[in-house]
Scaffold this active site. Structure first.
Site, PDB file in Angstrom:
ATOM      1  N   PHE A  38     -13.973  28.394  84.235  1.00  0.00           N
ATOM      2  CA  PHE A  38     -13.063  29.510  83.986  1.00  0.00           C
ATOM      3  C   PHE A  38     -11.585  29.207  84.249  1.00  0.00           C
ATOM      4  O   PHE A  38     -10.730  30.017  83.941  1.00  0.00           O
ATOM      5  CB  PHE A  38     -13.514  30.784  84.705  1.00  0.00           C
TER       6      PHE A  38
ATOM      7  N   GLU B 137     -13.543  38.533  81.398  1.00  0.00           N
ATOM      8  CA  GLU B 137     -14.688  37.612  81.370  1.00  0.00           C
ATOM      9  C   GLU B 137     -15.828  38.240  82.135  1.00  0.00           C
ATOM     10  O   GLU B 137     -15.604  39.058  83.027  1.00  0.00           O
ATOM     11  CB  GLU B 137     -14.332  36.306  82.102  1.00  0.00           C
TER      12      GLU B 137
ATOM     13  N   ARG C 247     -16.804  26.870  97.518  1.00  0.00           N
ATOM     14  CA  ARG C 247     -15.827  27.932  97.799  1.00  0.00           C
ATOM     15  C   ARG C 247     -15.130  27.701  99.141  1.00  0.00           C
ATOM     16  O   ARG C 247     -13.963  27.994  99.300  1.00  0.00           O
ATOM     17  CB  ARG C 247     -16.605  29.251  97.799  1.00  0.00           C
TER      18      ARG C 247
ATOM     19  N   GLU D 161     -18.216  28.603  87.720  1.00  0.00           N
ATOM     20  CA  GLU D 161     -19.287  29.181  88.520  1.00  0.00           C
ATOM     21  C   GLU D 161     -20.594  28.525  88.090  1.00  0.00           C
ATOM     22  O   GLU D 161     -20.927  28.531  86.902  1.00  0.00           O
ATOM     23  CB  GLU D 161     -19.314  30.694  88.260  1.00  0.00           C
TER      24      GLU D 161
ATOM     25  N   LYS E   5     -18.538  38.365  85.028  1.00  0.00           N
ATOM     26  CA  LYS E   5     -18.496  37.842  86.393  1.00  0.00           C
ATOM     27  C   LYS E   5     -19.886  37.308  86.732  1.00  0.00           C
ATOM     28  O   LYS E   5     -20.843  38.070  86.819  1.00  0.00           O
ATOM     29  CB  LYS E   5     -18.093  38.944  87.367  1.00  0.00           C
TER      30      LYS E   5
ATOM     31  N   ARG F  23      -5.088  36.019  97.328  1.00  0.00           N
ATOM     32  CA  ARG F  23      -5.868  37.103  96.744  1.00  0.00           C
ATOM     33  C   ARG F  23      -4.854  38.123  96.260  1.00  0.00           C
ATOM     34  O   ARG F  23      -4.165  38.750  97.069  1.00  0.00           O
ATOM     35  CB  ARG F  23      -6.805  37.723  97.789  1.00  0.00           C
TER      36      ARG F  23
ATOM     37  N   LYS G 243     -11.506  42.088  90.123  1.00  0.00           N
ATOM     38  CA  LYS G 243     -12.939  42.189  89.851  1.00  0.00           C
ATOM     39  C   LYS G 243     -13.342  43.652  89.738  1.00  0.00           C
ATOM     40  O   LYS G 243     -12.768  44.519  90.413  1.00  0.00           O
ATOM     41  CB  LYS G 243     -13.744  41.492  90.948  1.00  0.00           C
TER      42      LYS G 243
ATOM     43  N   ARG H 255     -19.380  29.095  93.361  1.00  0.00           N
ATOM     44  CA  ARG H 255     -18.103  28.619  92.835  1.00  0.00           C
ATOM     45  C   ARG H 255     -17.951  27.123  93.094  1.00  0.00           C
ATOM     46  O   ARG H 255     -18.160  26.665  94.214  1.00  0.00           O
ATOM     47  CB  ARG H 255     -16.964  29.380  93.502  1.00  0.00           C
TER      48      ARG H 255
END
Ligand code: ATP
Length: 583
Positions: free
Chosen positions: A341, A249, A271, A301, A251, A416, A422, A256
Site C-alpha cells: 500500500f 482502500e 509493525r 499488509e 483495510k 499518527r 481508518k 504489517r
C-alpha cells in the site's frame, strides 16, 4: 567511563519511581559519557547490544550464567543455583557470590564500559562447536574483574532481566538535557529517530557532529522506518470533509510488513520494528522476483490465504505464521499474500516527501505482476456514497473496514495524523475501534479465578508526551480460563515489587507489572472517571473504558509504546456514538 560507574547509574535508575527523575539521572550519565561510548551505553541501558531491529542475542540462559559465576569465584555450580533459587535473580546471586569471595577488585581497577560491551558482543557473535564453553569462559573472566554491583547488572543482561524502565523517548529527553539543559532538542531528535529507529546512531551523531548532523540523518536501507499511522473519524462524511477527495482502500486485518530490498538481500520488519524475514520466506522470494528496483523500501499488509477455500484469514490465524518454527510447513498450508500500500524509497531516493498520489504511481510501476505481492486496490472518492460502497464491500468480504488517504500528503514516519484515516465496522453500543492497552498490574481474585492467581487486570494506555503508562480500566470478566492462564504466564516475567517508574495509577493492584504486555481491548464506551489516571494531568477526572473485554494479545507486533495513546483516547471520547455509515 568505568562499567562500575555505569552500574551505579543503573542502580539509581532502578530505584527511581518518577519519570522526571529518570530523565535527570540519564542527563547526568550522558553528560559524562564520551562520544565513543554513547551508543554502547544507550544500548546497554536497554539491556541490549544493538538497536531493537538487529536480532543480536547473547544466547546464555540462567544455567550458563551460573556456570560463569561459579568459575569466576571458584565456587560450586550447585551453590550458585541454590542462591538463584532463593533470590529469583541470577544477578543478585552473582552479587552475593562476588561479595563473599572476598576477591572483588576495587571499583577503580575494573574494566570500562567499552571493554564490557565488546566482551558481550563477542559472546553474542560466538557460534559453532565449543561456543558455549567460550561464552562461559569470557563471561567468567569479565566477572572476575568486576565489583559486586557491576557483576549483578552484567549477569542480568544475557538473561534479559536488565529492566530499568527507560523508554526510547526518555532516552531522547536524556540526550537533550545532557546537551542543552532542557528538552528543546526532543522534536529534532525524534524526527531522526522516526526515520532511522536507532537511538545509538542518533546519540553518536549528536555527540560527534552536533544537532545539525542529526537533522541530516534520514531513511536508510536496513533501518526500519517507524510506520505512518492512521487517525479515526466517525463517518464517511466526516472523512471527506476533513480530507477532501481521498483514496479509499480496503483495510486488511493482517500483519504489517515493511520490506527493505538491497540488491539480492531482503529484510522484512514488523509493525514494532522487529526483523521477521525468516518467518516470511515467500514474501522475501516474491520481493526478489516482483520488485523492479535495485533498492527499495515498501509497505504492505500480509495475510494468510487458504488456497482451498480461496479465503483470507483473520489476524489471529496470520499470526500463527509468526511462530518461527515449522515455517516451511505453514508456508505451504497457509501461504501469505502481501497487499502493498505504500513505498518510501526507490533506488537511492527517499520518496517520503512525495504526495500520496505520486507514491502510488511509483508503487504501481515498482511491483511487477505476480501471485504473492499485489498492489492494494484503491478508488478516489469525491462523495460519501463512493466511500460507503467500498466500506460495505469490504465488510461483506469479512474485512474490518476501509482506510482513507489524503491525496497530497507525504509519508510521515512515526506520525499518527489525518493523512490516513481508518473507518471500521462496529456493533451498536460498542466503541468503533479497539484500544491497545498495556497490563500494569493484577488484582488477586476470590473463588474460581484465584486458581489462576489473577482476578482482574489493571491496564493502562500510553501517554506519549510524558512517556508514561497511566491506568484506564480494570478487566475482570469475559476472559476464558485459558486466557487467564495465558495472561498470568505472559505477565510473570515482568512482575515488579514496586510501582514501575513509568506507571501512573491511583489504584493499587495486588501485584505491579512492568508495562510490557500489550492487549487489544474492546469496550462499550469511554467515560470520565475520578479513578483512572489516563488524561487526568492534575485534574479530578481521567478517562476510563466501560465494559472492557479482551480481544487479543498484541505483544507480538506491538511494543508498549505502540499502545493507544491518551491523546487518541481523548479524541475517541469526543467522537463516540456516531455511526460509520448511515443505517
Ligand atoms: P495502528 O497500527 O494504527 O497502531 P492497530 O494495530 O490497532 O493500529 P488498526 O488501527 O486496526 O491497527 O489499523 C491500522 C493498520 O491497518 C495499519 O498499521 C496497517 O497494518 C493496516 N492496514 C490494513 N490495510 C491497510 C491499507 N490499505 N493501508 C494502510 N494500512 C493498512
Amino acid at each position: 567511563m568505568l562499567f562500575s560507574e555505569l552500574a551505579h547509574y543503573f542502580s539509581r535508575l532502578e530505584e527511581t519511581t518518577k519519570r522526571n527523575a529518570l530523565v535527570e539521572i540519564l542527563a547526568e550519565l550522558f553528560s559524562k559519557t564520551p562520544e565513543d561510548e554513547v551508543a554502547s551505553t544507550t544500548y546497554l541501558l536497554q539491556g541490549r547490544l544493538a538497536p531493537f531491529f538487529k536480532p543480536i542475542e547473547i544466547g546464555m540462559g540462567n544455567n550458563y550464567v551460573a556456570d560463569a559465576i561459579a568459575r569466576a569465584f571458584d565456587a560450586d555450580r550447585t551453590v550458585v543455583l541454590q542462591r538463584f533459587d532463593r533470590l529469583g535473580d541470577i544477578g543478585a546471586a552473582a552479587r552475593e557470590m562476588a561479595e563473599e569471595s572476598g576477591k572483588a577488585p576495587r571499583p577503580e581497577d575494573t574494566p570500562d564500559v567499552r571493554a564490557v560491551f565488546d566482551t558481550l558482543t563477542n559472546i553474542a557473535t560466538t557460534s559453532g562447536a565449543g561456543s558455549i564453553e567460550r561464552k562461559v569462559g569470557d563471561l567468567a573472566t569479565m566477572l572476575a574483574q568486576l565489583d559486586p554491583l557491576s557483576c549483578m547488572y552484567l549477569c542480568r543482561i544475557p538473561v534479559g532481566k536488565l529492566r530499568l524502565g527507560v523508554g526510547d523517548p526518555t532516552i531522547l529527553d536524556g540526550y537533550s538535557f545532557a546537551k542543552v539543559g532542557d528538552k528543546s532538542l526532543r522534536k529534532r531528535l525524534e524526527r531522526a529517530y522516526n526515520e532511522t529507529s536507532d537511538l545509538g546512531l542518533i546519540g553518536e551523531t549528536l555527540w560527534r557532529e552536533g544537532i545539525d548532523a542529526v537533522d541530516r540523518l534520514s531513511i536508510q536501507i536496513g533501518n526500519p522506518v517507524r510506520p505512518a499511522l492512521a487517525e479515526r473519524l466517525p463517518s464517511a462524511e466526516a472523512i471527506l470533509t476533513k480530507l477532501g477527495p481521498a483514496a479509499i482502500e480496503k483495510k486488511f486485518d493482517g500483519f504489517r510488513c515493511q520490506i527493505h530490498k538491497l540488491g539480492d538481500e531482503v529484510r522484512i520488519y514488523s509493525r514494532n520494528l522487529e526483523e521477521m524475514t525468516g518467518a516470511f520466506p515467500e514474501i522475501a522470494d516474491a520481493t526478489l522476483a516482483q520488485v523492479a528496483a535495485e533498492t527499495a523500501i515498501f509497505e504492505g499488509e500480509a495475510l494468510a490465504y487458504n488456497p482451498l477455500s480461496d479465503e483470507y484469514l483473520p489476524f489471529q490465524e496470520t499470526t500463527r505464521r509468526r511462530r518461527k518454527h515449522n515455517v516451511a510447513d505453514t508456508a505451504l498450508e497457509l501461504p501469505l499474500r502481501l497487499f502493498a500500500f505504500d513505498v518510501l524509497y526507490i533506488d537511492g531516493d527517499n520518496i517520503t516527501p512525495l504526495t500520496y498520489t505520486e507514491r502510488r504511481e511509483r508503487l504501481q510501476t515498482l511491483i511487477r505482476p505476480g501471485d504473492t505481492i499485489l498492489v492494494s486496490e484503491e478508488i478516489v472518492a469525491n462523495e460519501a456514497s463512493e466511500l460507503i460502497t467500498v466500506f460495505n464491500d469490504a465488510v461483506q468480504g469479512g474485512l474490518e473496514g476501509i482506510m482513507a488517504k489524503k491525496l497530497d500528503s507525504p509519508y510521515q514516519a512515526g506520525a499518527r495524523n489525518y493523512n490516513w484515516v481508518k473507518l471500521k465496522r462496529a456493533q451498536s453500543g460498542e466503541l468503533q475501534d479497539t484500544v491497545d492497552c498495556v497490563v500494569i498490574g493484577y488484582i488477586y481474585g476470590r473463588g474460581k479465578r484465584s486458581a489462576f492467581g489473577v482476578g482482574a487486570l489493571l491496564v493502562g494506555v500510553y501517554d506519549q508526551e510524558r512517556d508514561i503508562f497511566p491506568s484506564i480500566t480494570k478487566i475482570g470478566t469475559g476472559l476464558t480460563d485459558a486466557e487467564w492462564r495465558e495472561v498470568r504466564e505472559r505477565c510473570e516475567p515482568y512482575v515488579s515489587a514496586e510501582k514501575p517508574a513509568r506507571v501512573e495509577s491511583l489504584l493499587q493492584p495486588s501485584v505491579w507489572v512492568e508495562p510490557e504486555v500489550v492487549i487489544e481491548v474492546l469496550a462499550d464506551e469511554i467515560t470520565r472517571s475520578p479513578v483512572h489516571s489516563a488524561g487526568m494531568n492534575g485534574e479530578k477526572q481521567g478517562y476510563a473504558l466501560r465494559f472492557p473485554r479482551l480481544i487479543s494479545f498484541r505483544d507480538l507486533d506491538k511494543r508498549p509504546e505502540d499502545a493507544t495513546t491518551v491523546q487518541e483516547i481523548v479524541e475517541m471520547y469526543g467522537k463516540q456514538g456516531a455511526k460509520p455509515v448511515p443505517a
